[in-house]
Each structure stands twice: as structure tokens, then as C-alpha cells.
Design an enzyme around this catalytic site. Structure first.
Site, PDB file in Angstrom:
ATOM      1  N   GLN A   1       0.759  -1.090  -0.047  1.00  0.00           N
ATOM      2  CA  GLN A   1      -0.139   0.000   0.211  1.00  0.00           C
ATOM      3  C   GLN A   1       0.874   1.196   0.009  1.00  0.00           C
ATOM      4  O   GLN A   1       0.391   2.198  -0.130  1.00  0.00           O
ATOM      5  CB  GLN A   1      -0.688   0.163   1.357  1.00  0.00           C
TER       6      GLN A   1
ATOM      7  N   ASP B   1       6.274   4.531  -1.115  1.00  0.00           N
ATOM      8  CA  ASP B   1       7.756   5.181  -1.344  1.00  0.00           C
ATOM      9  C   ASP B   1       9.011   4.184  -1.835  1.00  0.00           C
ATOM     10  O   ASP B   1      10.063   4.838  -1.996  1.00  0.00           O
ATOM     11  CB  ASP B   1       8.037   5.049   0.385  1.00  0.00           C
TER      12      ASP B   1
ATOM     13  N   HIS C   1      -1.209   1.387  -4.514  1.00  0.00           N
ATOM     14  CA  HIS C   1      -1.842   2.898  -4.290  1.00  0.00           C
ATOM     15  C   HIS C   1      -0.607   3.895  -4.930  1.00  0.00           C
ATOM     16  O   HIS C   1      -0.855   5.025  -4.704  1.00  0.00           O
ATOM     17  CB  HIS C   1      -1.582   3.211  -2.712  1.00  0.00           C
TER      18      HIS C   1
ATOM     19  N   CYS D   1      -0.693  13.325 -17.133  1.00  0.00           N
ATOM     20  CA  CYS D   1      -1.654  14.379 -17.453  1.00  0.00           C
ATOM     21  C   CYS D   1      -3.086  13.964 -17.275  1.00  0.00           C
ATOM     22  O   CYS D   1      -3.318  12.677 -17.927  1.00  0.00           O
ATOM     23  CB  CYS D   1      -1.439  14.668 -19.041  1.00  0.00           C
TER      24      CYS D   1
HETATM   25  P1  NAD Z   1      -1.649   2.460   8.944  1.00  0.00           P
HETATM   26  O1  NAD Z   1      -1.022   3.651   9.626  1.00  0.00           O
HETATM   27  O2  NAD Z   1      -3.108   2.336   9.014  1.00  0.00           O
HETATM   28  O3  NAD Z   1      -1.327   0.941   9.762  1.00  0.00           O
HETATM   29  C1  NAD Z   1       0.230   0.824  10.092  1.00  0.00           C
HETATM   30  C2  NAD Z   1       0.336  -0.060  11.081  1.00  0.00           C
HETATM   31  O4  NAD Z   1       1.782  -0.465  11.173  1.00  0.00           O
HETATM   32  C3  NAD Z   1      -0.338   0.527  12.143  1.00  0.00           C
HETATM   33  O5  NAD Z   1      -1.297  -0.705  12.884  1.00  0.00           O
HETATM   34  C4  NAD Z   1       1.164   0.309  13.150  1.00  0.00           C
HETATM   35  O6  NAD Z   1       0.841  -0.305  14.511  1.00  0.00           O
HETATM   36  C5  NAD Z   1       2.013  -0.768  12.614  1.00  0.00           C
HETATM   37  N1  NAD Z   1       3.512  -0.261  12.736  1.00  0.00           N
HETATM   38  C6  NAD Z   1       4.130   0.846  12.827  1.00  0.00           C
HETATM   39  N2  NAD Z   1       5.323   0.946  12.966  1.00  0.00           N
HETATM   40  C7  NAD Z   1       5.646  -0.733  12.847  1.00  0.00           C
HETATM   41  C8  NAD Z   1       6.911  -1.574  12.907  1.00  0.00           C
HETATM   42  N3  NAD Z   1       7.906  -0.849  13.064  1.00  0.00           N
HETATM   43  N4  NAD Z   1       6.616  -2.655  12.598  1.00  0.00           N
HETATM   44  C9  NAD Z   1       5.397  -3.253  12.578  1.00  0.00           C
HETATM   45  N5  NAD Z   1       4.302  -2.553  12.550  1.00  0.00           N
HETATM   46  C10 NAD Z   1       4.514  -1.192  12.712  1.00  0.00           C
HETATM   47  O7  NAD Z   1      -1.249   2.142   7.602  1.00  0.00           O
HETATM   48  P2  NAD Z   1      -1.693   1.174   6.402  1.00  0.00           P
HETATM   49  O8  NAD Z   1      -2.573   0.059   6.808  1.00  0.00           O
HETATM   50  O9  NAD Z   1      -0.603   1.069   5.387  1.00  0.00           O
HETATM   51  O10 NAD Z   1      -2.840   2.096   5.572  1.00  0.00           O
HETATM   52  C11 NAD Z   1      -2.530   3.618   5.472  1.00  0.00           C
HETATM   53  C12 NAD Z   1      -2.506   4.237   3.883  1.00  0.00           C
HETATM   54  O11 NAD Z   1      -1.551   5.294   3.992  1.00  0.00           O
HETATM   55  C13 NAD Z   1      -2.245   3.346   2.998  1.00  0.00           C
HETATM   56  O12 NAD Z   1      -2.880   3.416   2.082  1.00  0.00           O
HETATM   57  C14 NAD Z   1      -0.589   3.953   2.528  1.00  0.00           C
HETATM   58  O13 NAD Z   1      -0.944   3.897   0.954  1.00  0.00           O
HETATM   59  C15 NAD Z   1      -0.564   5.401   3.172  1.00  0.00           C
HETATM   60  N6  NAD Z   1       0.592   5.401   3.489  1.00  0.00           N
HETATM   61  C16 NAD Z   1       1.970   5.438   3.072  1.00  0.00           C
HETATM   62  C17 NAD Z   1       3.151   5.593   3.453  1.00  0.00           C
HETATM   63  C18 NAD Z   1       4.409   5.015   2.849  1.00  0.00           C
HETATM   64  O14 NAD Z   1       4.389   5.101   1.732  1.00  0.00           O
HETATM   65  N7  NAD Z   1       5.491   4.588   3.611  1.00  0.00           N
HETATM   66  C19 NAD Z   1       3.113   6.127   4.677  1.00  0.00           C
HETATM   67  C20 NAD Z   1       1.925   6.642   5.453  1.00  0.00           C
HETATM   68  C21 NAD Z   1       0.702   6.325   4.970  1.00  0.00           C
END
Ligand code: NAD
Length: 255
Positions: free
Chosen positions: A101, A104, A119, A127
Site C-alpha cells: 500500500q 515510497d 496505491h 496528465c
Molecule cells: P496504518 O497507519 O493504518 O497502519 C500501520 C500499522 O503499522 C499500524 O497498525 C502500526 O501499529 C504498525 N506499525 C508501525 N510501525 C511498525 C513497525 N516498525 N513494525 C510493525 N508494525 C508497525 O497504515 P496502512 O494500513 O498502510 O494504511 C495507510 C495508508 O496510508 C496506506 O494506504 C498507505 O498507502 C498510506 N501511507 C503510505 C506510507 C508510505 O508509503 N510509507 C506512509 C503513510 C501512509
């Protein structure tokens, strides 16, 4: 954790078509905030509303002056031990693909070859009118030169990052992810709260799942093994146990 870790290792080794599903939690150890944890991006509701089609169309100045800055923070990071462990599992022939998802690009940076970015990503922009695709840096250059919204050099239409925003359809990789899940017998979920639909439906397509996440998720009860811990530490240990089980630490396991 030992018993759950061994169970996950066994499921991986015994599976015929295993996939991983990752979320923002796999990248927090690379210095990127996740979404829903304390200090996560979700708490900045302004930012959340900003990254939407509504703002891109209705208020491009706001979208590009603040939103682009936010997206920029996801670029140029280094992969961490969790990304590297997943790449190693693919290299060993135990993971068919990583469905992520995240936007990065850190799975590819760690060496994963088969990554489905449901995503989108930050490598290109396209465009809205003629759909031509340009490198993401084109947006950066246009915005720093004061050209907001950035215009397509071919047709003059408004350019957008190739990231899935609120109100957008899913990226083309999502269809492939559904296919991969439908033929999978095991899914390892890492670092996702599993609260964002439709990504959160994917584990429901796979008969056996295991979860590695800091906090409980809605799917914990459905999983055959759950480890609440840091992805970097847990997955590094998982690779060690898998290598032990496979018995050939230095070689590739082909199936
Ligand atoms: P979320 O924030 O809803 O859930 C992240 C989960 O990861 C949390 O439950 C947390 O407890 C857990 N977590 C945090 N650090 C951790 C670690 N070191 N080890 C294990 N678990 C850990 O994220 P999601 O479910 O991916 O949904 C969020 C949306 O936001 C996604 O659609 C994503 O595309 C986007 N997003 C992307 C990025 C990125 O590209 N790095 C960052 C933030 C949000």
C-alpha cells in the site's frame, strides 16, 4: 514470539504460492510516519483532506504548494531490515510477490523484484487530460518555477502525481494483486492496520494468513499466527529461521 515465528516460517516453506501484503508500518523504521499510529499522518486531517482529487481539481494551488511538500517526504529514504528480509524471502523463492500500500518505493530499493503498488508510486506523474506520463521530477521543477498547477508539455492539461488519492480508482496493480491473492495459499501481512479498503479485503481472499504488526488488527482472529512486534526485528529473525528450516542458507530455494 518463538512459537509464532516458527509457525510462520513453516507456513512460508510449505506454501506453494505465498505473497506478502505490506502497509505504512513496514517503512516507519526508515523514518516515515505511518497513518494511524500516534503521530501518524491521519492526525493531520488537513493533510489527509489535501491529498484528494477534490483539492487537486478545486484548489490546485493548495494541492501543489502543501501537498507536494508532503509527498516529497516519502522520497529518498533508505530501506530497512524489514524491506531487506522480504526481498531475501523472494530471492529464496518463498515469496511470489510483495503487494504494498506504500508509495515510497522502498521494497524495490531493497531488492524485491515483483512488487505490486496498489496505491501508486512517486516515480512518475501523468496528465489528467491526455494521460501522457512524465518523471515525477517534472512536477518538482514546475512547482519551483512557480508553474502551478504544472501543465502537460504536450497538451497543456493539469499534471498529477501517479499516486492513488481519496476519490481515485485503484492503481492498475490492484487487479493483479487480486489475481495473485486468488491463487495464493498463504499471505504474510506486515505493518498494516488493515483498515483501508479495498486493500483490507485482500487477506480475505487467501486461505491462510499470518500478521506481523506492532498493534492488534481486525484480522488477528482470522490469522493462524500473529506477532505484535517491530517488522525489522521480527522479519530478520524470520529469515534466519526460514534459512534454518530450508537448510541451505547461502543458496536459492527454487520451486
Ligand atoms: P496504518 O497507519 O493504518 O497502519 C500501520 C500499522 O503499522 C499500524 O497498525 C502500526 O501499529 C504498525 N506499525 C508501525 N510501525 C511498525 C513497525 N516498525 N513494525 C510493525 N508494525 C508497525 O497504515 P496502512 O494500513 O498502510 O494504511 C495507510 C495508508 O496510508 C496506506 O494506504 C498507505 O498507502 C498510506 N501511507 C503510505 C506510507 C508510505 O508509503 N510509507 C506512509 C503513510 C501512509
Amino acid at each position: 514470539m518463538d512459537e509464532a515465528l516458527r509457525k510462520i516460517a513453516r507456513m512460508l516453506v510449505e506454501s506453494l504460492h505465498a505473497v506478502a501484503l505490506t502497509g505504512a508500518g513496514v517503512s516507519t523504521e526508515s523514518g516515515l510516519p505511518d497513518f494511524r499510529s500516534r503521530g501518524g499522518l491521519w492526525q493531520d486531517q488537513d493533510a489527509v483532506r489535501l491529498l484528494s482529487l477534490e483539492v487537486l481539481y478545486g484548489d490546485p494551488l493548495r494541492f501543489y504548494s502543501r501537498g507536494l511538500h508532503l509527498l516529497r517526504t516519502f522520497r529518498g529514504r533508505s530501506p530497512n531490515a524489514a524491506h531487506r528480509a522480504l526481498a531475501r524471502l523472494e530471492e529464496m523463492g518463498l515469496l511470489k510477490c510483495v503487494i504494498t500500500q506504500n508509495i515510497d518505493g522502498l521494497h524495490q530499493a531493497a531488492g524485491s523484484q515483483n512488487v505490486l503498488e496498489i496505491h501508486g508510486h512517486l516515480r512518475t506523474a501523468s496528465c489528467l487530460v491526455c494521460r501522457r506520463v512524465f518523471p515525477f521530477d517534472f512536477l518538482e521543477e514546475s512547482v519551483s518555477a512557480g508553474r502551478i498547477p504544472p501543465e502537460c508539455p504536450a497538451c497543456g492539461g493539469t499534471m498529477r502525481p501517479d499516486v492513488v488519492f481519496f476519490g481515485d480508482p485503484m492503481a492498475p496493480d490492484f487487479e493483479r494483486a487480486v489475481e495473485e491473492c486468488s491463487r495464493s495459499d498463504f499471505m504474510l501481512v506486515v505493518g498494516s492496520s488493515l483498515q483501508v479498503a479495498p486493500a483490507a479485503y485482500l487477506p480475505g481472499l487467501v486461505p491462510r494468513i499470518a500478521i506481523v504488526n506492532l498493534e492488534p488488527t481486525a484480522y488477528d482472529d482470522a490469522a493462524e499466527a500473529v506477532i505484535h512486534g517491530k517488522a525489522g526485528t521480527v522479519l530478520t529473525e524470520l529469515v534466519r529461521v526460514v534459512e534454518e528450516l530450508a537448510g541451505r542458507p547461502e543458496t536459492t530455494t527454487e520451486r
